[in-house]
Scaffold this active site. Sequence first.
Site: not given
Ligand code: ADP
Length: 486
Positions: A180, A256, A290, A387
């Site tokens: 995804k 990560e 990161c 961060e």
């Molecule tokens: P950022 O805040 O930098 O966007 P995230 O950790 O929210 O970082 O996002 C990293 C990835 O995790 C993206 O692909 C995002 O769509 C996905 N993501 C965010 N929240 C969820 C969740 N609750 N379940 C699954 N995937 C998620």
Amino acid sequence: MTTLTDPSLFQTSSFINNEWVDHQDDQLEVINPSTNQIIAKVSDSTRSDAEDAVNAAQKAFKYWSGFTAKERASVLQKWFQLILENTEDLAKIMTLEQGKPISEARNEIIYGASFIEFYAEECKRVLGNIIPTVDKSRRLFTYKQAIGVVGCITPWNFPNAMITRKAAPALAAGCTVVIKPDPKTPLSALALCELAKRAGLPSGVLNVVAGTDSQGIGEVLTQHPSIAKFTFTGSTATGKILMAQCAKSIKKVSLELGGNAPFIVFNDANIDEAVEHCIATKFRNCGQTCVCTNRIYVQNDVIDNFVSKLKTGISKLKVADGFDEEATIGPMIDRKAVEKMDSFMLDAKSNGAAVLLGGKRHALGGFFYEPTLLINTSKNMRILNEEIFGPIAAVESFSSEEEVIAEANSTNYGLAAYFFTRDIGRVMRLSESLEYGIVCSNSGVFSTEVAPFGGWKQSGIGSEGGKEGIQDFYETKFHSMGGINT
Ligand code: ADP
């Protein structure tokens, strides 16, 4: 809109079982962060598409894991070659959806491809052991077997390399994958699928499900009974949620996560080199990585010299649309990211920080933010504890080695740390004392497919890259073989 030599790389549907799965009526809009304009409408896949993808990957697993390592390597090598041949188009797609300068995008394509080449080679050298027996009628040995279907969730900051760094070792090991990508940057992931298909990757081996229902798709990738391993790159907050979801069925997990990298400059350092590397590690990808420098510590007696040179260096950065060949800083990813910089600045200024450069949204508008330099910061400020993930640099002073090591380690993060000194004993003392998965002395350059990249503490679990990066995609089997003397 930029033109591609090969427009068929611009795919806008999820890739499941080697087919493009389109939902005409449900589409997610991909925005160019440089212009805030819609550049594509991508089919908005759902939880049920993710289930289809996992089922396809499960079906393909037996076939793909039955290939010899050499046979898998040969398909991966073709994929690697095709990516390199299409570097320019892939870089353009990345700059369009992510905003990074085109020169950085080209480098990411080459870096991303390097994992495919490396693991195509490495999978031929994953070995088991023969263990001296404890019983004359038995023989003891171990061997490695591909773990199964791997669920991957990747972020928007490296839309290509964060995918290949997971998919390449997984596929090389004989696993099948469902990925995804971040809904902000699905196009780079889908272009990789088009090339994988051309390289001859069999149906169901690589699947990409692009959709805005992160939670729904995420639940499938962390909880579906056919998923054997889950790997994630993203924020620590989201990593905790996903790890908890994986706990329900004890899936193997690699994470990560975020960082809070210190950049330490001692008074015996080559200041010009330290400044150059500080700028590179702080402002790459507009500060949105990161491993970006997050806290800059400079020894008292060289801080004025360092800050003055840093200011000169930062003023030379060119903020521009990523397609400008001269650009060194593109836009931030979205409005939320810009608003976060505003809130950091409000907090820092109201607590007494002095702004030497920048400090506000850029005149180009949209999601552009000025490269910013702060001094007179204090420990309670958010920029020293969170961060930043943006183009704000803050410089702090320190007096002793002991003090700066304690300061550098006073965080829950532990991904990358940088330091500059010419004292060889100190180089080794810092290397051993810093609680980080990656330490860099006298250089800010380290990313490579041949070495392990991974965080300590709340920065993650496991490593990507190097010989370590493929191990998690195998289970070890111990065979105790009896009946030898009968
Ligand atoms: P950022 O805040 O930098 O966007 P995230 O950790 O929210 O970082 O996002 C990293 C990835 O995790 C993206 O692909 C995002 O769509 C996905 N993501 C965010 N929240 C969820 C969740 N609750 N379940 C699954 N995937 C998620």
